[in-house]
Scaffold this motif. Structure first.
Motif, PDB file in Angstrom:
ATOM      1  N   SER A  61     -21.071  -8.056 -28.746  1.00  0.00           N
ATOM      2  CA  SER A  61     -20.436  -9.350 -28.986  1.00  0.00           C
ATOM      3  C   SER A  61     -21.013 -10.006 -30.252  1.00  0.00           C
ATOM      4  O   SER A  61     -21.391 -11.173 -30.257  1.00  0.00           O
ATOM      5  CB  SER A  61     -20.599 -10.264 -27.769  1.00  0.00           C
ATOM      6  OG  SER A  61     -19.447 -11.043 -27.620  1.00  0.00           O
ATOM      7  N   CYS A  62     -21.072  -9.210 -31.310  1.00  0.00           N
ATOM      8  CA  CYS A  62     -21.670  -9.646 -32.577  1.00  0.00           C
ATOM      9  C   CYS A  62     -20.793 -10.698 -33.271  1.00  0.00           C
ATOM     10  O   CYS A  62     -19.697 -10.393 -33.752  1.00  0.00           O
ATOM     11  CB  CYS A  62     -21.858  -8.418 -33.469  1.00  0.00           C
ATOM     12  SG  CYS A  62     -22.500  -8.809 -35.101  1.00  0.00           S
ATOM     13  N   ASN A  63     -21.280 -11.923 -33.277  1.00  0.00           N
ATOM     14  CA  ASN A  63     -20.519 -13.021 -33.897  1.00  0.00           C
ATOM     15  C   ASN A  63     -20.327 -12.803 -35.398  1.00  0.00           C
ATOM     16  O   ASN A  63     -19.249 -13.080 -35.931  1.00  0.00           O
ATOM     17  CB  ASN A  63     -21.241 -14.351 -33.686  1.00  0.00           C
ATOM     18  CG  ASN A  63     -21.167 -14.820 -32.247  1.00  0.00           C
ATOM     19  OD1 ASN A  63     -20.307 -14.374 -31.489  1.00  0.00           O
ATOM     20  ND2 ASN A  63     -22.073 -15.705 -31.869  1.00  0.00           N
ATOM     21  N   CYS A  64     -21.392 -12.337 -36.061  1.00  0.00           N
ATOM     22  CA  CYS A  64     -21.322 -12.160 -37.518  1.00  0.00           C
ATOM     23  C   CYS A  64     -20.218 -11.166 -37.882  1.00  0.00           C
ATOM     24  O   CYS A  64     -19.420 -11.416 -38.788  1.00  0.00           O
ATOM     25  CB  CYS A  64     -22.664 -11.680 -38.068  1.00  0.00           C
ATOM     26  SG  CYS A  64     -23.962 -12.913 -37.840  1.00  0.00           S
ATOM     27  N   ALA A  65     -20.169 -10.027 -37.151  1.00  0.00           N
ATOM     28  CA  ALA A  65     -19.142  -9.021 -37.431  1.00  0.00           C
ATOM     29  C   ALA A  65     -17.742  -9.602 -37.190  1.00  0.00           C
ATOM     30  O   ALA A  65     -16.849  -9.450 -38.024  1.00  0.00           O
ATOM     31  CB  ALA A  65     -19.360  -7.794 -36.558  1.00  0.00           C
ATOM     32  N   THR A 103     -23.870 -17.347 -36.606  1.00  0.00           N
ATOM     33  CA  THR A 103     -25.129 -16.704 -36.231  1.00  0.00           C
ATOM     34  C   THR A 103     -24.993 -15.839 -34.981  1.00  0.00           C
ATOM     35  O   THR A 103     -24.088 -16.020 -34.176  1.00  0.00           O
ATOM     36  CB  THR A 103     -26.222 -17.760 -35.941  1.00  0.00           C
ATOM     37  OG1 THR A 103     -25.695 -18.659 -34.962  1.00  0.00           O
ATOM     38  CG2 THR A 103     -26.602 -18.530 -37.187  1.00  0.00           C
ATOM     39  N   CYS A 104     -25.906 -14.879 -34.856  1.00  0.00           N
ATOM     40  CA  CYS A 104     -26.027 -14.048 -33.658  1.00  0.00           C
ATOM     41  C   CYS A 104     -27.400 -14.343 -33.063  1.00  0.00           C
ATOM     42  O   CYS A 104     -28.310 -14.758 -33.774  1.00  0.00           O
ATOM     43  CB  CYS A 104     -25.950 -12.568 -34.018  1.00  0.00           C
ATOM     44  SG  CYS A 104     -24.271 -11.994 -34.318  1.00  0.00           S
ATOM     45  N   PRO A 105     -27.596 -14.094 -31.755  1.00  0.00           N
ATOM     46  CA  PRO A 105     -28.916 -14.327 -31.164  1.00  0.00           C
ATOM     47  C   PRO A 105     -29.992 -13.433 -31.790  1.00  0.00           C
ATOM     48  O   PRO A 105     -31.171 -13.754 -31.758  1.00  0.00           O
ATOM     49  CB  PRO A 105     -28.721 -13.982 -29.689  1.00  0.00           C
ATOM     50  CG  PRO A 105     -27.272 -13.808 -29.475  1.00  0.00           C
ATOM     51  CD  PRO A 105     -26.605 -13.644 -30.789  1.00  0.00           C
ATOM     52  N   ARG A 106     -29.579 -12.295 -32.358  1.00  0.00           N
ATOM     53  CA  ARG A 106     -30.527 -11.400 -33.042  1.00  0.00           C
ATOM     54  C   ARG A 106     -29.745 -10.615 -34.098  1.00  0.00           C
ATOM     55  O   ARG A 106     -28.516 -10.640 -34.103  1.00  0.00           O
ATOM     56  CB  ARG A 106     -31.185 -10.440 -32.053  1.00  0.00           C
ATOM     57  CG  ARG A 106     -30.211  -9.460 -31.409  1.00  0.00           C
ATOM     58  CD  ARG A 106     -30.903  -8.502 -30.429  1.00  0.00           C
ATOM     59  NE  ARG A 106     -29.945  -7.666 -29.724  1.00  0.00           N
ATOM     60  CZ  ARG A 106     -29.562  -6.446 -30.117  1.00  0.00           C
ATOM     61  NH1 ARG A 106     -30.024  -5.933 -31.242  1.00  0.00           N
ATOM     62  NH2 ARG A 106     -28.711  -5.746 -29.395  1.00  0.00           N
ATOM     63  N   ALA A 107     -30.461  -9.928 -34.988  1.00  0.00           N
ATOM     64  CA  ALA A 107     -29.812  -9.076 -35.986  1.00  0.00           C
ATOM     65  C   ALA A 107     -29.365  -7.792 -35.296  1.00  0.00           C
ATOM     66  O   ALA A 107     -30.188  -7.075 -34.714  1.00  0.00           O
ATOM     67  CB  ALA A 107     -30.775  -8.761 -37.114  1.00  0.00           C
ATOM     68  N   HIS A 108     -28.038  -7.523 -35.300  1.00  0.00           N
ATOM     69  CA  HIS A 108     -27.525  -6.335 -34.618  1.00  0.00           C
ATOM     70  C   HIS A 108     -27.583  -5.088 -35.488  1.00  0.00           C
ATOM     71  O   HIS A 108     -27.284  -3.990 -35.023  1.00  0.00           O
ATOM     72  CB  HIS A 108     -26.091  -6.579 -34.143  1.00  0.00           C
ATOM     73  CG  HIS A 108     -26.003  -7.564 -33.015  1.00  0.00           C
ATOM     74  ND1 HIS A 108     -25.396  -8.795 -33.136  1.00  0.00           N
ATOM     75  CD2 HIS A 108     -26.476  -7.504 -31.746  1.00  0.00           C
ATOM     76  CE1 HIS A 108     -25.494  -9.448 -31.987  1.00  0.00           C
ATOM     77  NE2 HIS A 108     -26.141  -8.697 -31.128  1.00  0.00           N
ATOM     78  N   GLY A 109     -27.906  -5.263 -36.787  1.00  0.00           N
ATOM     79  CA  GLY A 109     -27.988  -4.103 -37.684  1.00  0.00           C
ATOM     80  C   GLY A 109     -26.608  -3.554 -38.014  1.00  0.00           C
ATOM     81  O   GLY A 109     -25.620  -4.276 -37.987  1.00  0.00           O
ATOM     82  N   THR A 114     -22.962  -4.706 -41.447  1.00  0.00           N
ATOM     83  CA  THR A 114     -24.391  -4.899 -41.203  1.00  0.00           C
ATOM     84  C   THR A 114     -24.655  -6.348 -40.803  1.00  0.00           C
ATOM     85  O   THR A 114     -24.410  -7.274 -41.581  1.00  0.00           O
ATOM     86  CB  THR A 114     -25.223  -4.524 -42.450  1.00  0.00           C
ATOM     87  OG1 THR A 114     -24.862  -3.190 -42.832  1.00  0.00           O
ATOM     88  CG2 THR A 114     -26.712  -4.579 -42.135  1.00  0.00           C
ATOM     89  N   CYS A 115     -25.130  -6.509 -39.562  1.00  0.00           N
ATOM     90  CA  CYS A 115     -25.430  -7.853 -39.051  1.00  0.00           C
ATOM     91  C   CYS A 115     -26.908  -8.153 -39.274  1.00  0.00           C
ATOM     92  O   CYS A 115     -27.785  -7.441 -38.795  1.00  0.00           O
ATOM     93  CB  CYS A 115     -25.097  -7.924 -37.556  1.00  0.00           C
ATOM     94  SG  CYS A 115     -25.736  -9.407 -36.758  1.00  0.00           S
ATOM     95  N   THR A 116     -27.154  -9.231 -40.007  1.00  0.00           N
ATOM     96  CA  THR A 116     -28.549  -9.634 -40.253  1.00  0.00           C
ATOM     97  C   THR A 116     -28.928 -10.791 -39.328  1.00  0.00           C
ATOM     98  O   THR A 116     -30.007 -11.365 -39.442  1.00  0.00           O
ATOM     99  CB  THR A 116     -28.712 -10.108 -41.713  1.00  0.00           C
ATOM    100  OG1 THR A 116     -27.803 -11.209 -41.928  1.00  0.00           O
ATOM    101  CG2 THR A 116     -28.385  -8.999 -42.703  1.00  0.00           C
TER     102      THR A 116
HETATM  103 ZN    ZN Z   1     -24.563  -9.693 -34.803  1.00  0.00          ZN
END
Ligand code: ZN
Length: 455
Positions: free
Chosen positions: A253-257, A236-242, A222-224
């Motif tokens: 390209s989810c950085n958090c994941a 960080t990601c530019p937005r929360a990817h969920g 879960t990306c917040t």
């Molecule tokens: Zn993300």
């Protein structure tokens, strides 16, 4: 009796010395004979420092360089001359990895038995694997921006396109190479440079996840929009990817994941997979060594997380990255990348064998297939199939921050999934901006030209 024994011993020692000397000479002759013979001080091959024999042609026989009227002469097409400068070389030998330099022994026709037998007849014809039309298409699509474009047939390993910018016209070189405009101009960026891979490195992290964890595809993260790291710092990601799976995470390209995956895998596993992907060793392409990539084993969690995203101290060489995506495209088997298609004697007789089929399993068929599906998904879900009309593209983009208030480098790498057009590609536009749009556009232009050539 003593005397006889002594003489026998002396004779044996002398014989041994002779045998050793002869062996050393023969080994050195075999290993370096071609270099000695084509060394540029050898007046028979060179005229005023220029290679005086041999022609360089593209894979279809289009002339790229020849010795004519007392000097080395290049194609009559100015665009082709600029596009192929780094692949072919220049008359002063500034381009260290140009064919005229690195394959000079093929051009002079040197061989161990006959020496320089074809010298009197003007040298050999060296057919490179590159296609002149693709060279031009890539050069034009770069619109003067610095960077590199490489395309290879991922089954045969033939490098079909190898363009590096900045470049210049070998028939009309600039008076001075000073200034930012010509920064690194003598370097073939495809073979000799390294870049921060940005998100294209997420392919390596995804490969490590799929290969080392049986449940990698099912895991949901879960990306917040922010991942706080245990030892301080954050990703960080530019937005929360969920909620994202590995496949979603690659597409968005989810950085958090990917930071989270790198932490799970650990620094040793990450380093091991960068190595397995072939990104840390120099690649030998027909004897020409590429630059080596780098994966610095992270010492803290922040560095480790960013390394899995491709933004720490990771560095990749374009040719090595091209080989990595070729392996994924080719079902996990590495093709042997090559630049020489064939060498022909002045009367058209083929010399040596340059197109023997060769491949080595690097990635399991299952993992390669899954990575391929994920890269197809990237294009369908995020980059937009409509940006690659008529092509079945699998890819990963990258936008690598370079600091200093400059625009990021734009990267785009992948392959066509159609077995009729088995082309893998790597594009980097330095300070170009967004990866998928800027470098993706260059990739599309070259791939369209490549596919159009197929009957
Ligand atoms: Zn993300």
């Amino acid at each position: 009796m003593h005397k006889v024994k002594n003489r026998t011993a002396i004779l044996l020692v002398l014989l041994l010395l002779l045998a050793t000397g002869l062996t050393v000479y023969l080994v050195r002759y075999i290993r370096h004979g071609a270099e000695w013979a084509s060394y540029s001080a050898n007046a028979g091959y060179y005229s005023g420092g220029e290679l005086a024999v041999g022609r360089v042609l593209d894979r279809h026989g289009k002339l790229l360089s020849a010795f004519r009227d007392g000097k080395r002469t290049y194609s009559s097409d100015e665009t082709l001359r600029k596009a192929s400068l780094h692949a072919v070389g220049d008359r002063y030998g500034y381009i260290g990895t140009g064919a005229e330099r690195v394959f000079s022994s093929k051009l002079t026709g040197y061989d161990l038995i006959n020496g320089a037998y074809s010298l009197r007849s003007g040298g050999n014809d060296l057919f490179l694997t590159v296609d002149a039309e693709l060279q031009k298409a890539a050069y034009q699509a770069m619109k003067g921006r610095k960077g590199a474009v490489a395309v290879a047939d991922y089954v045969s390993g033939d490098i079909l396109c190898m363009v590096s910018l900045p470049t210049y016209d070998p028939e009309d070189p600039p008076g001075s190479f000073d200034g930012e405009e010509y920064e690194g101009v003598f370097l073939n960026r495809v073979l000799s440079s390294t870049y921060t891979p940005g998100s294209t490195f997420k392919l390596v992290t995804a490969y490590a996840m799929l290969d080392s964890r049986a449940d990698a595809e099912e895991e949901v993260f879960t990306c917040t929009g922010k991942l706080t790291l245990p030892g301080g710092g954050e990703v960080t990601c530019p937005r929360a990817h969920g909620e994202v799976t590995l496949s979603d995470a690659l597409a968005y390209s989810c950085n958090c994941a990917f930071g989270h995956f790198a932490l799970e895998l650990g620094a040793d596993t990450m380093a091991a997979y960068a190595e397995k992907a072939g990104l840390l060793d120099a690649l030998s392409i027909d004897g020409v060594s590429t630059a080596k990539g780098k994966y610095r084993k992270a010492e803290n969690e922040s560095d480790l997380a960013w390394s899995g995203i491709g933004q720490d101290k990771d560095l990749v060489n374009p040719a090595c990255m091209l080989r990595f995506v070729s392996i994924i495209a080719n079902g996990g088997k590495a093709p042997k990348l090559r630049l020489i298609q064939s060498v022909h004697s002045p009367v058209g007789f083929p010399l040596g064998a340059y197109n023997l089929p060769w491949s080595k399993r690097v990635i399991s068929a299952r993992v390669a297939e899954t990575l391929k599906e994920m890269m197809v998904n990237d294009v369908e879900k995020v980059y937009g199939s409509e940006n690659f009309p008529g092509l079945s593209v699998a890819a990963k983009s990258g936008t690598a921050e370079v600091g200093g208030g400059k625009e990021p480098h734009a990267l785009f790498t992948g392959f066509l999934t159609d077995p009729e057009t088995p082309y893998a590609f790597f594009v980097i536009v330095e300070n170009g901006g967004r990866g998928s749009t800027v470098a993706g556009e260059v990739a599309n232009a070259v791939l369209q030209a490549a596919v159009a050539k197929k009957p």
